[in-house]
Design a protein around this motif. Structure first.
Motif, PDB file in Angstrom:
ATOM      1  N   LEU A 287       0.837  -1.208   0.000  1.00  0.00           N
ATOM      2  CA  LEU A 287       0.000   0.000   0.000  1.00  0.00           C
ATOM      3  C   LEU A 287       0.868   1.253   0.000  1.00  0.00           C
ATOM      4  O   LEU A 287       0.617   2.207  -0.759  1.00  0.00           O
ATOM      5  N   TRP A 288       1.895   1.268   0.837  1.00  0.00           N
ATOM      6  CA  TRP A 288       2.799   2.426   0.897  1.00  0.00           C
ATOM      7  C   TRP A 288       3.471   2.646  -0.457  1.00  0.00           C
ATOM      8  O   TRP A 288       3.502   3.776  -0.960  1.00  0.00           O
ATOM      9  N   LYS A 289       3.994   1.579  -1.072  1.00  0.00           N
ATOM     10  CA  LYS A 289       4.713   1.736  -2.338  1.00  0.00           C
ATOM     11  C   LYS A 289       3.773   2.122  -3.475  1.00  0.00           C
ATOM     12  O   LYS A 289       4.157   2.870  -4.389  1.00  0.00           O
ATOM     13  N   VAL A 290       2.531   1.642  -3.436  1.00  0.00           N
ATOM     14  CA  VAL A 290       1.552   2.043  -4.462  1.00  0.00           C
ATOM     15  C   VAL A 290       1.249   3.533  -4.340  1.00  0.00           C
ATOM     16  O   VAL A 290       1.191   4.265  -5.345  1.00  0.00           O
ATOM     17  N   LEU A 291       1.069   4.011  -3.107  1.00  0.00           N
ATOM     18  CA  LEU A 291       0.825   5.454  -2.908  1.00  0.00           C
ATOM     19  C   LEU A 291       2.041   6.272  -3.323  1.00  0.00           C
ATOM     20  O   LEU A 291       1.910   7.333  -3.957  1.00  0.00           O
ATOM     21  N   LEU A 292       3.234   5.783  -2.979  1.00  0.00           N
ATOM     22  CA  LEU A 292       4.460   6.500  -3.339  1.00  0.00           C
ATOM     23  C   LEU A 292       4.620   6.566  -4.856  1.00  0.00           C
ATOM     24  O   LEU A 292       5.035   7.584  -5.411  1.00  0.00           O
ATOM     25  N   PHE A 293       4.260   5.487  -5.521  1.00  0.00           N
ATOM     26  CA  PHE A 293       4.393   5.402  -6.982  1.00  0.00           C
ATOM     27  C   PHE A 293       3.353   6.267  -7.689  1.00  0.00           C
ATOM     28  O   PHE A 293       3.669   7.022  -8.612  1.00  0.00           O
ATOM     29  N   THR A 294       2.097   6.194  -7.235  1.00  0.00           N
ATOM     30  CA  THR A 294       1.020   6.889  -7.955  1.00  0.00           C
ATOM     31  C   THR A 294       0.944   8.370  -7.598  1.00  0.00           C
ATOM     32  O   THR A 294       0.709   9.206  -8.473  1.00  0.00           O
ATOM     33  N   LEU A 295       1.124   8.706  -6.317  1.00  0.00           N
ATOM     34  CA  LEU A 295       1.010  10.115  -5.908  1.00  0.00           C
ATOM     35  C   LEU A 295       2.318  10.878  -6.085  1.00  0.00           C
ATOM     36  O   LEU A 295       2.310  12.052  -6.402  1.00  0.00           O
ATOM     37  N   GLY A 296       3.457  10.207  -5.859  1.00  0.00           N
ATOM     38  CA  GLY A 296       4.763  10.869  -5.983  1.00  0.00           C
ATOM     39  C   GLY A 296       5.411  11.056  -4.624  1.00  0.00           C
ATOM     40  O   GLY A 296       4.724  11.187  -3.603  1.00  0.00           O
ATOM     41  N   GLY A 297       6.741  11.055  -4.621  1.00  0.00           N
ATOM     42  CA  GLY A 297       7.502  11.215  -3.382  1.00  0.00           C
ATOM     43  C   GLY A 297       7.654  12.673  -2.986  1.00  0.00           C
ATOM     44  O   GLY A 297       6.997  13.561  -3.541  1.00  0.00           O
ATOM     45  N   PHE A 298       8.564  12.938  -2.040  1.00  0.00           N
ATOM     46  CA  PHE A 298       8.689  14.284  -1.476  1.00  0.00           C
ATOM     47  C   PHE A 298       9.227  15.299  -2.485  1.00  0.00           C
ATOM     48  O   PHE A 298       8.800  16.444  -2.499  1.00  0.00           O
ATOM     49  N   GLU A 299      10.159  14.884  -3.345  1.00  0.00           N
ATOM     50  CA  GLU A 299      10.686  15.831  -4.335  1.00  0.00           C
ATOM     51  C   GLU A 299       9.641  16.123  -5.406  1.00  0.00           C
ATOM     52  O   GLU A 299       9.510  17.257  -5.874  1.00  0.00           O
ATOM     53  N   ALA A 300       8.889  15.087  -5.805  1.00  0.00           N
ATOM     54  CA  ALA A 300       7.793  15.302  -6.768  1.00  0.00           C
ATOM     55  C   ALA A 300       6.745  16.231  -6.151  1.00  0.00           C
ATOM     56  O   ALA A 300       6.181  17.104  -6.834  1.00  0.00           O
ATOM     57  N   LEU A 301       6.509  16.067  -4.875  1.00  0.00           N
ATOM     58  CA  LEU A 301       5.538  16.903  -4.164  1.00  0.00           C
ATOM     59  C   LEU A 301       5.981  18.367  -4.152  1.00  0.00           C
ATOM     60  O   LEU A 301       5.177  19.275  -4.365  1.00  0.00           O
ATOM     61  N   GLN A 302       7.282  18.576  -3.924  1.00  0.00           N
ATOM     62  CA  GLN A 302       7.816  19.940  -3.920  1.00  0.00           C
ATOM     63  C   GLN A 302       7.656  20.579  -5.299  1.00  0.00           C
ATOM     64  O   GLN A 302       7.276  21.750  -5.410  1.00  0.00           O
ATOM     65  N   ALA A 303       7.924  19.801  -6.346  1.00  0.00           N
ATOM     66  CA  ALA A 303       7.773  20.318  -7.720  1.00  0.00           C
ATOM     67  C   ALA A 303       6.308  20.655  -8.011  1.00  0.00           C
ATOM     68  O   ALA A 303       6.000  21.695  -8.619  1.00  0.00           O
ATOM     69  N   MET A 304       5.390  19.791  -7.561  1.00  0.00           N
ATOM     70  CA  MET A 304       3.954  20.047  -7.765  1.00  0.00           C
ATOM     71  C   MET A 304       3.516  21.303  -7.022  1.00  0.00           C
ATOM     72  O   MET A 304       2.707  22.088  -7.518  1.00  0.00           O
ATOM     73  N   LYS A 305       4.075  21.491  -5.831  1.00  0.00           N
ATOM     74  CA  LYS A 305       3.724  22.665  -5.027  1.00  0.00           C
ATOM     75  C   LYS A 305       4.167  23.947  -5.738  1.00  0.00           C
ATOM     76  O   LYS A 305       3.411  24.923  -5.810  1.00  0.00           O
ATOM     77  N   MET A 306       5.386  23.930  -6.274  1.00  0.00           N
ATOM     78  CA  MET A 306       5.884  25.119  -6.989  1.00  0.00           C
ATOM     79  C   MET A 306       5.043  25.394  -8.238  1.00  0.00           C
ATOM     80  O   MET A 306       4.720  26.552  -8.544  1.00  0.00           O
ATOM     81  N   ARG A 307       4.670  24.319  -8.924  1.00  0.00           N
ATOM     82  CA  ARG A 307       3.859  24.482 -10.140  1.00  0.00           C
ATOM     83  C   ARG A 307       2.481  25.042  -9.797  1.00  0.00           C
ATOM     84  O   ARG A 307       1.950  25.919 -10.499  1.00  0.00           O
ATOM     85  N   LYS A 308       1.898  24.543  -8.717  1.00  0.00           N
ATOM     86  CA  LYS A 308       0.564  25.002  -8.331  1.00  0.00           C
ATOM     87  C   LYS A 308       0.590  26.459  -7.889  1.00  0.00           C
ATOM     88  O   LYS A 308      -0.343  27.227  -8.182  1.00  0.00           O
ATOM     89  N   ARG A 309       1.640  26.867  -7.178  1.00  0.00           N
ATOM     90  CA  ARG A 309       1.758  28.276  -6.770  1.00  0.00           C
ATOM     91  C   ARG A 309       1.841  29.179  -8.003  1.00  0.00           C
ATOM     92  O   ARG A 309       1.265  30.262  -8.034  1.00  0.00           O
TER      93      ARG A 309
END
Length: 838
Positions: A287-309
């Protein structure tokens, strides 16, 4: 093994090795023995205190932990944690199943010698074997496929080759549709009522009860993990394959729910007691690896945050938080004799438990401060070592003799060099500016102007400068924009129209989880409680050891030690996976929509997540982080390519040579981050930290010299300092300094000077109720779409209404005339009722 449980020192009179059970193997010790100033014997209680003090002062001599926080551990370590040591014999079973079938199909060849087309043809034949009705034959084929996913280790010479072929075969299996086939088999096994009823009747559940499920989940985990991990040498077809797999897991085609939801359902079914044989560790890791794969890890999250801003027109982030934390250094302030003298003098009046009236009029708060005796009485209240934290407070046992001996006892002072300037840019919220101007206007003018932050007429020049500085550091978060948009949508549902919701993997997952989300959170916390090292065995707690206990219990001391290590390791891996997946969910939901995050947070708080995490940290945390609950020679893939050396009790007790346990430090940081997410800007939850007396527990966690962990501990201490009173701040000045140096500043936050020690959690319940109402309004507006809404358009055109085709039953035309007579002609039309109808 007692190492992870925070064992107390042995009962012997001195700190040296004695016959009693000494400190656990993971405990930090001083680097060199401290010389005694005088040869004559000292009283017994003082020696006992010194022995305890050595244990509790791990922070002074504990070296800096070279730990880099990332999404997951190394690829090999993550694969190794899938298997328990008791599952080791099954590796050879998988190999035998594969070789029997392979040699019958392909004469005189090895798997590594086949070309791509031949490998595909053989895998297709294997997949056909999954369609048979016979359960045993299906299991043999599934084991053969598992052997392929494990990297055909029988034909490899070293660990690198095993990992390479494991990745190669995982991509091959995915391209040929293996994952979909195994998903169907997994659904069959979940619905297998015979296995569930058999497990429920057994007094003790073992590995044998979950054989089929473990084989299926292992294949799926190996495929997800091998395809998820990117490497520089990956061919282009593997990259496209990775994206296709991610889309398939995120946006389900054949079913209406994402794969992660099936795994969440398995977790709740296990916790409800209907399926006690489910191998929970494998389910949670997958479950953890599926969420990590589909949603993205911490660096992907940071990139998404910058894009959304950028999309919302907000200024870029002041700094990259990941990089700032990586560059921070751990702090370990030494203990100075002058401060010890002051503390000793402060504690002279604490022999009795009654609060005493102080001479200093500034300290009137101490009479009402419920925390002033905590540090002295921590031994009795928490049954742990003397709480020295990073300040080194003293107990009463040594108060008379400590000053003469301090020069000889003082450890070498470590000079801590901090970078020039503070690591974080200060932030100011819009609310902070409004509160500052409201207070200033009340003071200088006598009335306020609401939310107006532009009009400064009548205010003195320094206030103008202050407002200018505050506005320079104003930070508007994505959450602020989302809350504002939500308020407007609630006010004007007709004029603003339907909200456009982007179909992201996170949005799809939230929509699927929404109606059972409270049950999912409760189930995860139940398992976390059962796996925590501080938990006591209770009859009503769930059994999480079903997939680690062998059929035949150990009979020798060596087997018992091995099983003890395996059980502790099993629990640590469960804690790691739950902490990581909860943190991922919170961070992604917060970015997707703030009220999704708040909904998950509220249910975690209602399920007692805050006291659970504090209970987890109420142990010797250095012992937990340095615990050696692993046997490296038994880890996959090492055990598949090298001959197993003879294990002895000494080699098992020695463990590996690692400075710390990666997964345990990772878990601790994740749990602290979750606690921060739950309590940030929530006064009632901050008060829960105070009521549960978290300050001494968190201070002990500062002994771990790892910058990121210290940062999150200091954040949690910072938000509650105003509720702890002046005496606590006065006796914890080094902690206050560390907060100042490491934690981000809010310009007009009075965290270090404010006093609110009379506040109680129910004083702030109104804000929780308001938040809950906002969450329910959001969920109702976005996800509950009733058909007969009062805002739904009504068709008033007679022609179009009469022209609609109605589905009538087949026999209706036989009785049509009778129906007309009974329902239309014989019924009088009451026009007045029709006119008065609302």
């Amino acid at each position: 093994m007692e190492a992870a449980g925070g064992a107390a020192p042995g009962p012997g009179p001195g700190p040296g090795p004695g016959p009693g059970p000494g400190p656990g193997p993971g405990r930090a010790r001083p680097a060199q023995p401290q010389p005694q100033p005088q040869p004559q014997p000292q009283p017994k209680n003082r020696e006992l205190f010194r022995s305890q003090r050595k244990e509790s002062e791990g922070s002074v001599d504990c070296p800096n932990l070279e730990f880099e926080y990332r999404d997951a551990d190394s690829h090999g370590a993550e694969l190794a944690e899938l298997y328990s040591y008791t599952e080791e014999p099954e590796l050879s079973t998988n190999r035998r199943c594969f070789e029997e079938d392979f040699h019958a199909q392909v004469q005189g060849r090895r798997w590594l010698e086949l070309d791509g087309a031949q490998q595909k043809a053989y895998v297709m034949r294997l997949l056909d074997g999954l369609e048979v009705v016979n359960r045993d034959k299906r299991l043999k084929v599934a084991r053969a496929i598992l052997y392929l996913a494990q990297g055909v280790f029988g034909e490899c010479d070293n660990e690198g080759d095993v990992l390479h072929w494991s990745r190669h075969n995982s991509f091959l299996l995915y391209r040929l549709g293996t994952f979909t086939a195994f998903l169907e088999l997994l659904n069959m096994e979940i619905d297998n009522s015979q296995a569930c009823s058999s497990a429920l009747r057994k007094p003790a559940i073992s590995l044998a009860d979950s054989t089929e499920l473990r084989v299926l989940l292992s294949v799926m985990y190996l495929m997800v993990e091998n395809i998820r991990v990117e490497q520089e040498m990956d061919p282009p077809e593997w990259k496209s394959c990775r994206e296709t797999f991610r889309m398939e897991l995120s946006f389900p085609v054949h079913t209406e729910e994402p794969f992660a939801l099936l795994l969440f359902t398995m977790v709740t079914k296990f916790c409800s007691g209907h399926a006690p044989h489910f191998p929970m560790k494998k389910v949670l890791l997958l479950l953890w690896k599926v969420l990590l794969f589909t949603l993205g890890g911490f660096e992907a999250l940071q990139a998404m945050k910058m894009r959304k801003r950028e999309e919302l027109g907000l200024p870029p982030l002041p700094e990259d938080s990941i990089q700032v934390m990586r560059s921070m250094r751990a702090a370990s302030p030494p203990t100075y004799s002058i401060e010890l003298t002051e503390q000793q003098q402060q504690k002279r009046g604490h022999r009795s438990r009654r609060p005493l009236v102080k001479q200093d009029s500034l300290d009137i708060y101490n009479e009402r401060d419920p925390f002033k005796n905590d540090e002295a009485g921590i031994d009795e209240e928490e049954n742990d070592d003397v709480d020295s934290g990073i300040e080194g407070e003293l107990d009463l046992m040594e108060r008379d003799a400590i000053i003469p001996t301090m020069p000889a006892q003082r450890p070498p002072i470590e000079r801590v060099s901090f970078p020039k300037g503070l690591p974080w840019a200060p932030k100011v919220r819009q609310k902070d500016i409004e509160h500052f101007l409201e207070a200033s206007r009340n003071k200088f003018i006598g009335f306020t102007l609401g939310q107006d932050t532009e009009t400064l007429i009548g205010l003195p020049r320094p206030i103008h400068e202050s407002v200018k500085t505050l506005k320079q550091h104003k930070y508007v978060s994505i959450s602020d924009v989302q809350i504002k948009n939500e308020e407007e949508l609630e006010k004007c549902p007709m004029s603003l129209g339907e909200e456009e919701v982007q179909e992201t993997p996170c949005e799809i997952l939230y929509r699927a989880m929404l109606y059972n989300l409270p049950q999912y959170m409760i189930a995860l916390l139940k398992i976390l409680l059962a796996a925590a090292p501080t938990s006591k065995a209770k009859t009503d707690s769930i059994n999480i050891l079903a997939d680690v206990l062998p059929e035949e219990m150990p009979i020798t001391v060596l087997q018992s030690m091995k099983l003890g290590i395996d059980v502790n390791r099993h629990k640590e891996i469960i804690v790691k996976s739950i902490s990581a997946l909860l943190l991922l969910l919170l961070k992604h939901f917060k970015l997707n929509h703030i009220y999704q995050f708040e909904y998950v947070s509220q249910h975690l708080v209602f399920a007692n997540c805050i006291p659970l995490i504090l209970k987890f940290f109420n142990q010797n945390i250095m012992s937990y982080i340095t615990a050696k609950n692993s046997i490296s020679v038994l880890d996959y893939p090492h055990c598949t390519v090298y001959d197993l050396p003879e294990l002895t009790a000494e080699s098992l007790e020695a463990g590996d040579n690692n400075q710390f346990c990666w997964r345990n430090l990772f878990s601790c940081i994740n749990l602290l981050r979750i606690l921060n997410k739950l309590t940030k800007w929530k006064h009632s939850r901050t008060m829960m930290l105070v009521v549960f007396k978290s300050a001494p527990i968190l201070k002990r966690a500062l002994k771990v010299k790892q910058a990121m962990m210290q940062l999150y501990v200091l954040k949690l201490l910072k938000i509650q300092t105003k509720y702890l009173g002046r005496q606590w701040r006065k006796s914890n000045m080094k902690t206050m300094s560390a907060i100042y140096q490491k934690v981000r500043h809010r310009m007009n936050d009075d965290w270090a000077y404010g006093n609110d020690i009379d506040a109680r959690p129910w004083d702030f319940q109104a804000e929780e109720c308001t938040l809950r109402a906002n969450i329910e309004a959001f969920n109702s507006r976005r996800y509950d779409k009733p058909q007969d809404s009062e805002f739904a358009p009504v068709d008033n055109c007679l022609q179009s209404v009469l022209g609609q085709r109605l589905e009538l039953p087949e026999d209706f035309h036989y009785s049509y005339e009778l129906w007309l007579e009974r329902e239309v002609f014989s019924q009088p039309i009451r026009w007045e009722e029709l006119l008065h109808y609302q």
